[in-house]
Design an enzyme around this catalytic site. Structure first.
Site, mmCIF file in Angstrom:
data_model
loop_
_atom_site.group_PDB
_atom_site.id
_atom_site.type_symbol
_atom_site.label_atom_id
_atom_site.label_comp_id
_atom_site.label_asym_id
_atom_site.label_seq_id
_atom_site.Cartn_x
_atom_site.Cartn_y
_atom_site.Cartn_z
ATOM 1 C CE1 TYR A 154 -31.210 -20.581 67.636
ATOM 2 C CE2 TYR A 154 -32.457 -18.639 68.349
ATOM 3 C CZ TYR A 154 -31.281 -19.214 67.914
ATOM 4 O OH TYR A 154 -30.160 -18.434 67.748
ATOM 5 C CE LYS A 176 -28.476 -20.333 69.997
ATOM 6 N NZ LYS A 176 -27.011 -20.570 69.958
ATOM 7 C CG ASP A 205 -21.896 -34.970 66.565
ATOM 8 O OD1 ASP A 205 -22.511 -33.989 67.018
ATOM 9 O OD2 ASP A 205 -22.413 -36.103 66.465
ATOM 10 C CB SER A 245 -30.076 -16.247 70.803
ATOM 11 O OG SER A 245 -31.071 -15.514 70.091
#
Length: 261
Positions: A164, A168, A71, A151
């Site tokens: 998101y 990133k 994790d 990303s």
């Protein structure tokens, strides 16, 4: 639609991984699994780490590596992962911080707070905890490399990704910060910045009632004329982690077919 770049079916990996040990998080599927396969093909001994124990086990069996359940949002779990790698192989040379999470496209004012927190926990805190846990082993090996999966949305955002995309951006910048801090230890840190890639997460990114039409529209926005494949990203990770990139650190490398130009 005519493709201007042939789909990748295998990864041309750089030499120099024989005898080296790599940890890949998020390695049960998608980019992580492709990276584990590529590193193993290049001669590395691979620790396949994922919260999906069954998936990690399948990939580890395929690459003759070691599966570890992790994790990445838990410091003790990350430390145990690195300890298992050292116990199995005696050292760590490369860490690919690849575990990631996204949400369905949602306006910023409507994102669930729990989803927002979970996205940052995996994409930012998870990369930090993984890198932090690995640094002592990398130092003990005389240096090495960390590659963070960021990303292109960390550099150029899209509506609907207010959790998101910022996460990133933070992951991309984490790689740059670690690169400066760890350079004296001979530890290089870079990030890959993929465009939406042909993995099980693709439908989430496209977020359309007509997935096939959305897919075609997305492909039309990529100058090289096709979707990114997991192997495309894996090849970039393998390069950045290899001795071929010995003088490359602090780079966020787009793997996007030209979409972010």
């Amino acid at each position: 639609m005519t493709q201007r770049s042939a789909p990748v079916t295998s990864v041309p990996t750089p030499s120099g991984y024989t005898g080296k040990v790599a940890i890949v998080t998020g390695a049960a599927s998608g980019i992580g699994a492709a990276t584990a396969r590529a590193l193993a093909a290049a001669g590395a001994r691979v620790v396949v780490a994922d919260r999906d124990a069954d998936g990690a086990g399948r990939v580890a069996e395929e690459v003759a590596g070691t599966a570890v359940t992790v994790d990445v949002t838990d410091a003790a779990s990350c430390a145990a992962m690195v300890a298992e790698a050292v116990a199995a192989y005696g050292r760590v040379d490369l860490v690919a911080c690849n575990a990631g999470l996204t949400t369905d496209p949602t306006p910023a004012v409507d994102i669930d707070e729990g989803d927002f927190d979970a996205t940052f926990a995996v994409n930012v805190k998870g990369a930090w905890l993984t890198a932090r846990a690995a640094v002592p082993a990398l130092r003990a090996a005389g240096g090495g490399a960390i590659v963070v999966t960021g990303s292109v949305m960390g550099e150029r955002t899209r509506p609907g990704f207010a959790a998101y995309a910022p996460s990133k951006a933070a992951a991309n910048h984490l790689a740059r910060t670690l690169a400066v801090e760890l350079a004296p230890d001979g530890i290089r840190v870079n990030a890959v910045a993929p465009v939406a890639t042909d993995t099980p997460m693709l439908s989430t990114f496209l977020g359309s009632a007509d997935p096939e039409a959305a897919r075609e529209r997305f492909i039309a926005s990529i100058p090289l004329g096709r979707l990114a494949q997991p192997e495309d990203v894996a090849a970039a990770i393998c390069f950045l982690g290899s001795d071929a990139a010995a003088f490359v650190t602090g780079v966020v490398l787009p793997v996007d077919g030209g979409r972010s130009i």
